[in-house]
Design a protein around this motif. Structure first.
Motif, PDB file in Angstrom:
ATOM      1  N   PHE A   1      72.449  73.685  17.777  1.00  0.00           N
ATOM      2  CA  PHE A   1      71.313  74.047  17.382  1.00  0.00           C
ATOM      3  C   PHE A   1      69.999  74.413  17.843  1.00  0.00           C
ATOM      4  N   LEU A   2      69.836  72.569  17.839  1.00  0.00           N
ATOM      5  CA  LEU A   2      68.488  72.390  18.463  1.00  0.00           C
ATOM      6  C   LEU A   2      68.976  72.594  20.146  1.00  0.00           C
ATOM      7  N   TYR A   3      69.483  72.839  20.431  1.00  0.00           N
ATOM      8  CA  TYR A   3      70.286  73.210  21.887  1.00  0.00           C
ATOM      9  C   TYR A   3      70.115  74.176  22.177  1.00  0.00           C
ATOM     10  N   PHE A   4      71.003  75.343  21.561  1.00  0.00           N
ATOM     11  CA  PHE A   4      71.225  76.646  21.262  1.00  0.00           C
ATOM     12  C   PHE A   4      69.261  77.016  21.074  1.00  0.00           C
ATOM     13  N   SER A   5      68.599  76.218  20.020  1.00  0.00           N
ATOM     14  CA  SER A   5      67.264  77.685  20.230  1.00  0.00           C
ATOM     15  C   SER A   5      66.464  77.017  21.606  1.00  0.00           C
ATOM     16  N   LEU A   6      66.271  76.022  21.789  1.00  0.00           N
ATOM     17  CA  LEU A   6      65.732  76.020  22.876  1.00  0.00           C
ATOM     18  C   LEU A   6      66.208  77.243  23.769  1.00  0.00           C
ATOM     19  N   ILE A   7      67.567  77.183  23.979  1.00  0.00           N
ATOM     20  CA  ILE A   7      68.250  77.892  25.873  1.00  0.00           C
ATOM     21  C   ILE A   7      67.860  79.042  25.034  1.00  0.00           C
ATOM     22  N   THR A   8      67.855  79.389  23.691  1.00  0.00           N
ATOM     23  CA  THR A   8      67.711  81.137  23.581  1.00  0.00           C
ATOM     24  C   THR A   8      66.139  81.719  23.848  1.00  0.00           C
ATOM     25  N   PHE A   9      65.169  80.587  23.230  1.00  0.00           N
ATOM     26  CA  PHE A   9      63.439  80.755  23.095  1.00  0.00           C
ATOM     27  C   PHE A   9      63.004  81.004  24.650  1.00  0.00           C
ATOM     28  N   SER A  10      64.061  79.669  25.553  1.00  0.00           N
ATOM     29  CA  SER A  10      63.680  79.706  27.330  1.00  0.00           C
ATOM     30  C   SER A  10      64.485  81.023  27.886  1.00  0.00           C
ATOM     31  N   SER A  11      65.461  82.021  27.324  1.00  0.00           N
ATOM     32  CA  SER A  11      65.738  83.123  27.703  1.00  0.00           C
ATOM     33  C   SER A  11      67.131  82.039  29.027  1.00  0.00           C
ATOM     34  N   VAL A  12      67.525  81.442  29.169  1.00  0.00           N
ATOM     35  CA  VAL A  12      68.517  81.516  29.910  1.00  0.00           C
ATOM     36  C   VAL A  12      70.118  81.209  29.077  1.00  0.00           C
ATOM     37  N   GLY A  13      70.280  80.963  28.245  1.00  0.00           N
ATOM     38  CA  GLY A  13      71.677  82.013  27.578  1.00  0.00           C
ATOM     39  C   GLY A  13      73.053  81.769  28.342  1.00  0.00           C
ATOM     40  N   PHE A  14      73.707  80.015  27.971  1.00  0.00           N
ATOM     41  CA  PHE A  14      74.399  79.819  28.541  1.00  0.00           C
ATOM     42  C   PHE A  14      75.906  80.882  27.868  1.00  0.00           C
ATOM     43  N   GLY A  15      76.058  80.775  26.866  1.00  0.00           N
ATOM     44  CA  GLY A  15      76.875  81.433  26.004  1.00  0.00           C
ATOM     45  C   GLY A  15      77.470  80.487  25.768  1.00  0.00           C
ATOM     46  N   ASP A  16      76.938  78.992  25.224  1.00  0.00           N
ATOM     47  CA  ASP A  16      78.131  78.398  25.649  1.00  0.00           C
ATOM     48  C   ASP A  16      78.013  78.546  23.489  1.00  0.00           C
ATOM     49  N   ILE A  17      77.165  78.567  22.624  1.00  0.00           N
ATOM     50  CA  ILE A  17      76.984  78.820  21.333  1.00  0.00           C
ATOM     51  C   ILE A  17      76.487  80.465  21.328  1.00  0.00           C
ATOM     52  N   VAL A  18      77.384  81.340  20.939  1.00  0.00           N
ATOM     53  CA  VAL A  18      76.766  82.843  20.659  1.00  0.00           C
ATOM     54  C   VAL A  18      76.935  83.560  19.324  1.00  0.00           C
TER      55      VAL A  18
END
Length: 183
Positions: A131-148
């Motif tokens: 969820f740290l990874y997910f938060s960083l990806i969300t913050f950066s607006s990348v959104g890979f879609g591996d956690i939804v």
């Protein structure tokens, strides 16, 4: 003489930054620790996820308040690039870690809140890292879609983080003309 002025200016800036960050940081830490307590009790009441949203909203409010009111004052007094980068680094770290705890607490109370590759035997540290990874990806607006986020509550918390990331970007762009680069 110049080094003495630079050191006192450096020290003054970080003392002021620490004072401004203290209340918001304490609030984020206390709420995050309350999540640890709630999830360790293994309570699965439906309203618990809404409590997490309310606490995340309170944290978001204090972070926005810190950004636009307090840090604007600091930037108004110090125009150095290193100071501005420090402000943004601390602010981004605070947001990403804060929302990591929100996501992890939501997942711990209802595993169906997120579509993820986590299994039931994943350690707490492994879950938090996810969820740290997910938060960083969300913050950066990348959104890979591996956690939804699947639940409404999960989507609300993700939207809060995205809004905060936009606020930080707007804050930075609005203050870019005040930055002086030291040579």
């Amino acid at each position: 003489m110049q080094k003495t002025i630079d050191i006192s200016e450096f020290s003054s800036f970080y003392k002021q930054l620490f004072k401004k960050l203290l209340l918001t940081t304490i609030l984020v830490v206390v709420i995050s620790l309350s999540y640890v307590l709630l999830t360790s009790l293994n309570v699965t009441h439906p309203t618990l996820s809404y409590i997490i949203v309310v606490l995340a909203s309170i944290k978001a409010f204090f972070i926005v308040r810190l950004t636009f009111i307090q840090l604007t004052k600091i930037i108004g007094e110090s125009h150095k690039l290193s100071h501005v980068l420090t402000l943004f680094g601390v602010l981004i770290l605070l947001i990403v870690l804060s929302f990591s705890f929100d996501y992890h607490a939501l997942y711990a109370t209802n595993v169906d809140s997120f579509k993820t590759t986590l299994t039931g035997n994943t350690s707490l540290i492994g879950q938090f890292f996810e969820f740290l990874y997910f938060s960083l990806i969300t913050f950066s607006s990348v959104g890979f879609g591996d956690i939804v986020p699947i639940s409404v509550v999960g989507k609300i918390i993700v939207m809060l983080e995205v809004l905060l990331s936009f606020f930080v970007l707007v804050f930075g762009i609005a203050n870019i003309n005040r930055i002086h680069v030291d040579k």
